[in-house]
Design a protein around this motif. Structure first.
Motif, short mmCIF file in Angstrom:
data_model
loop_
_atom_site.label_atom_id
_atom_site.label_comp_id
_atom_site.label_asym_id
_atom_site.label_seq_id
_atom_site.Cartn_x
_atom_site.Cartn_y
_atom_site.Cartn_z
N GLY A 131 0.81 -1.18 0.01
CA GLY A 131 0.02 -0.02 0.00
C GLY A 131 0.98 1.34 0.09
O GLY A 131 1.98 1.24 -0.06
N ALA A 132 0.03 2.45 -0.04
CA ALA A 132 1.04 3.67 0.07
C ALA A 132 -0.02 4.61 0.71
O ALA A 132 -1.29 4.49 0.75
N PRO A 149 5.58 -0.35 4.07
CA PRO A 149 6.18 -1.69 3.75
C PRO A 149 5.30 -2.79 4.20
O PRO A 149 5.45 -3.87 4.65
N PHE A 150 4.06 -2.47 3.87
CA PHE A 150 2.90 -3.47 4.14
C PHE A 150 1.79 -3.50 3.06
O PHE A 150 1.68 -2.21 2.33
N TRP A 186 0.93 4.08 12.97
CA TRP A 186 1.95 4.71 12.38
C TRP A 186 1.90 6.24 12.39
O TRP A 186 0.80 6.79 12.52
N ARG A 187 3.15 6.90 12.31
CA ARG A 187 2.92 8.37 12.58
C ARG A 187 3.97 8.86 11.40
O ARG A 187 5.03 8.65 11.18
N THR A 194 7.33 10.67 5.18
CA THR A 194 7.89 9.46 5.66
C THR A 194 7.06 9.18 6.68
O THR A 194 6.44 9.84 7.65
N TRP A 195 7.09 7.67 7.26
CA TRP A 195 6.22 7.26 8.15
C TRP A 195 7.16 6.26 9.02
O TRP A 195 8.09 5.58 8.49
N ALA A 196 6.91 6.16 10.35
CA ALA A 196 7.62 5.12 11.52
C ALA A 196 6.26 4.63 12.18
O ALA A 196 5.46 5.22 12.30
N VAL A 197 6.49 3.30 12.46
CA VAL A 197 5.57 2.78 13.41
C VAL A 197 5.64 3.51 14.70
O VAL A 197 6.65 3.80 15.36
N VAL A 198 4.59 3.63 15.57
CA VAL A 198 4.58 4.08 16.91
C VAL A 198 4.67 2.95 17.82
O VAL A 198 4.18 2.13 18.20
N GLU A 199 6.14 2.73 18.23
CA GLU A 199 6.56 1.46 18.95
C GLU A 199 5.65 1.55 20.35
O GLU A 199 5.56 0.37 20.64
#
Length: 772
Positions: A131-132, A149-150, A186-187, A194-199
């Protein structure tokens, strides 16, 4: 009137999207890609609607700025001046076709120009791509893409929940996205670049619709569902500190952060047992409203409740119009919205209520009391707070003539998208499984004996999945076969038809054909559910050019939909049913059938357009011919034809034995082939390394051969091409802004108008191209 029947076509069409070139035999002169053809105009042949409207988003920054998302047909922006929708994703092409599945939309509440979309069709292997997140700084006129990435699933179970994507109203650079498939929250802190998972987010969800579904469709974790900011907890340029997130978990469904997403905790004393489909925060009085159901929908759901959380003290109050504990409860809730002009006013819809109709509830006191769109008086009679005007889209009755308590048209089904205009309390819109409805006099609801008027607000929004198109030499110019809404006869390419193909109503139609020399005789086959409709056979026949249809008979043992072919003079029908049933033929226009010999079950069949005795078939790389009206077939000597992939072939009108064949796959032969001897031999057209469908239209002036139209890859470019010289040269006639995803499952030119071509899409309806 259910909609799940789309899925098999998408699996099939998904396979088409992963093609590559193959070498071939040399019998036909090499094709060349010529310069761009004369300018074409592209527009929809109007049907209006036809599929599931999974989300509606009103901008908080600009009046009359509205977006709609669909499960397979892309995304749209409302034009107030024309009261119509503008498609925003027609640039999506063959390689990234899954982007037409729109998972979520977020309009920046502080900048009317910025809008975001999370896109991707399936989370399983049916969509080969991840996806995007799409981002636009000009209201969707142009887009930039950040790949994830998914995978994402705009056409997966639960797709009407949300919105999963949200922009911080205080700090527009900050976005959150709730992912499916256990991928978490994700945030982005740079406007979606850009995106990163909210750990620190503790729960990626655990609910799946069908754990036993080995395809991965029903067994996907529906994940993180929605994000709601409390705008009171921040200030311009500083992130909102309080954020609520809904998760697909029936025991731990709602979480809160008090520190701008650094840490999270499960909201105390929250309701359990159901999924939090929707979460809407109303900041004036400080309430978070929740609509819940026992499933993610959109086709099911039988229990649920509505709750509100007083965010100041953490107190939960059940405000269900019909509590799940009531013996009258038979649906869950979704479609939750708050009137931003009158923040104690809210509406909620039944997630799914097939019988007797959908239900809407409205409260003007924060959920303390509710009124209903309709109520039973003395059964089976009902009273209504609305009238429906479908004069712009009359087929929305589906040809039904129901008995009370049912009516036609229905309010709808799959009503997960319901929104009150934040700038105009008198307007609301809602999505259904077939269209987008709305009202401009909503406040009438609150008056004694008041009624609102509900109309389709769907002009310009086309979301049908088209499986077949034919354009006869006389009569109406265009006929279609479609999933879900059957298909239509278009007498006028600029007007919405009065009705779909009914009587018989075959559900989704897979194939339609006419007799070339007697075009008033037509046949179509469909996918009607025989278990629910045991007296309806899967074939319809017309003797008057599609004005009226009668029900034919099925062969002994029954038959799936499949493909129908009509002899040039209408003397014979040949039907190749789906589901492994044998090919059959009829010399009585479908009144009785006999089994054809020499042809594999499931073969694609076509008639010669000149000689009534000749039919053709293709299966597994072999070509078959019949000279006795389909009674028997023999495999021809033709070789080097594609053994795998989706193959289409058609016979040319006016030329006996003239056949074009397109298709294949990257695991075998792929391209375009031509035969002039009834399929005894084929030559591969050089210079056309990939082709997926072929159609014929009126010959060019001074030409003596039909115009060819091909969905193909030529000269390294994939698109829609035409040839006016029997395939010697080709010109691309679409452009990069008109790609329509994985289009071309249905394709035909117009035999009466040179340069006119009709293209079926997988969710954007019927496209007509006109040479300028």
């Amino acid at each position: 009137m259910t909609l799940p029947s789309k899925l098999p076509a998408f699996m099939l069409i998904a396979m088409l999207a992963m093609a590559s070139a193959q070498a071939a035999s040399p019998a036909v002169p090499a094709a060349e890609a010529a310069p761009l053809a004369p300018t074409y105009s592209w527009k929809n042949v109007p049907i209006r609607g036809g599929g599931f409207i999974s989300g509606i988003v009103f901008s908080r920054a600009q009046k009359d700025l509205i977006y709609a998302r669909t499960d397979i047909g892309g995304m749209y922006r409302w034009s107030e001046s024309t009261k119509s929708w503008k498609p925003l994703l027609d640039w999506v092409g063959w390689k990234n076709w899954g982007f037409n599945g729109v998972v979520s939309v977020a309009a920046d509440p502080s900048d009317a120009q910025r809008v975001y979309a999370a896109v991707g069709m399936y989370t399983n292997s049916w969509d080969p791509n991840n996806g995007a997140i799409l981002r636009s700084a000009d209201q969707g006129r142009s887009w930039q893409v950040t790949k994830l990435p998914f995978k994402l699933g705009g056409n997966m179970p639960g797709r009407g929940m949300g919105e999963r994507l949200a922009v911080d109203p205080n700090h527009a650079k900050v976005l959150y996205f709730g992912a499916p498939s256990g991928k978490g929250l994700w945030r982005s802190v740079d406007r979606g670049v850009t995106w990163a998972v909210v750990e620190s987010f503790p729960n990626p969800g655990n609910y799946v619709a069908d754990p036993n579904d080995s395809s991965g469709y029903g067994s996907d974790n529906q994940g993180v569902l929605w994000v709601a900011f409390d705008p009171r907890s921040g200030s311009p340029g500083k992130s909102s500190r309080v954020i609520y997130v809904g998760v697909a978990d029936k025991q731990n469904g709602i979480y809160r952060s008090n520190d701008a997403g650094a840490t999270w905790e499960r909201v105390a004393n929250q309701p359990v047992g159901y999924l939090p489909q929707k979460g809407v925060l109303e900041p004036v009085h400080g309430f978070l409203y929740i609509a819940t159901s026992d499933t993610g929908g959109p086709y099911d759901g039988s229990k649920g409740d509505v709750w509100k959380l007083a965010t100041a003290d953490g107190t939960w109050t059940q405000i269900s119009p019909i509590p799940s504990s009531s013996p009258d409860a038979y649906f869950g809730y979704s479609g939750l919205t708050v009137d931003r002009q009158n923040p104690k006013t809210l509406m909620v819809a039944s997630q799914i209520s097939w019988w007797p109709d959908a239900q809407f509830f409205r409260s003007t006191d924060g959920g303390g009391s509710w009124s209903r769109a309709w109520e039973f008086t003395s059964y089976p009679n009902r009273s209504f707070r609305y009238t429906m005007d479908i004069s712009d889209v009359p087929w929305l009755t589906f040809g039904a003539n129901p008995q009370p308590p049912e009516v036609a048209p229905k309010l709808g089904w799959m009503t997960q998208a319901v929104e009150i205009d934040p700038f105009n309390a008198n307007r609301f819109m809602y999505g259904t499984g077939a269209t987008l409805y709305g009202s401009n006099n909503l406040l009438n609801w609150d008056q004694a004996d008041g009624r609102i008027t509900i109309k389709p607000m769907v002009k310009g929004l086309e979301e049908t999945a088209v499986l077949d198109l034919v354009s006869p030499p006389a009569g109406a110019p265009l006929f279609s076969a479609m999933y879900d809404v059957a298909g239509f006869r278009h007498d006028d390419l600029t007007k919405v038809p009065a009705m779909m193909h009914i009587t018989p109503n075959l559900g989704g139609n897979s194939s339609i054909d006419f007799a070339e020399l007697k075009p008033e005789v037509m046949a179509r086959v469909g996918q009607i559910d025989k278990a629910a409709n045991p007296n309806v056979n899967r074939i319809g026949v017309s003797a008057d050019g599609g004005h009226n249809w009668y029900q034919g008979q099925e062969p002994a043992g029954g038959a799936g939909s499949g493909v129908i072919a009509v002899a040039a003079d209408a003397s014979t029908f040949v039907w190749s049913p789906s589901g492994g049933a044998p090919v059959v033929y009829s010399i009585s226009r479908g009144s009785s059938w006999a089994q054809s010999s020499g042809v594999p079950a499931g073969a694609q069949v076509r008639s010669d357009r000149v000689n009534p005795a000749r039919f053709y078939a293709f299966s597994g790389g072999r070509f078959y011919a019949s000279t006795n009206g389909g009674a028997s077939f023999s495999a021809t000597a033709a070789n080097n034809l594609p053994p795998t992939g989706n193959v289409k072939f058609k016979a040319v009108p006016g030329r006996e034995g003239d056949i074009w064949l397109a298709g294949g796959s990257d695991s075998g032969l792929y391209g375009l082939w031509h035969s002039t001897d009834g399929g005894a031999s084929f030559g591969k057209v050089k210079g056309v390394p990939q082709a997926d469908n072929i159609g014929f239209g009126k010959a060019a002036p001074e030409a003596d051969y039909v115009t060819l139209y091909a969905v193909a890859k030529i000269g390294g470019v994939r698109g829609l091409f035409r040839s006016v010289d029997a395939g010697a040269t080709w010109q691309r006639i679409n452009d990069d802004e008109h790609q329509y995803g994985n289009f071309g499952e249905a394709l035909t030119g117009d035999p009466r108008v040179f340069g006119r071509v009709y293209v079926g899409t997988n969710g954007r309806g019927i496209i007509v191209g006109e040479a300028q």
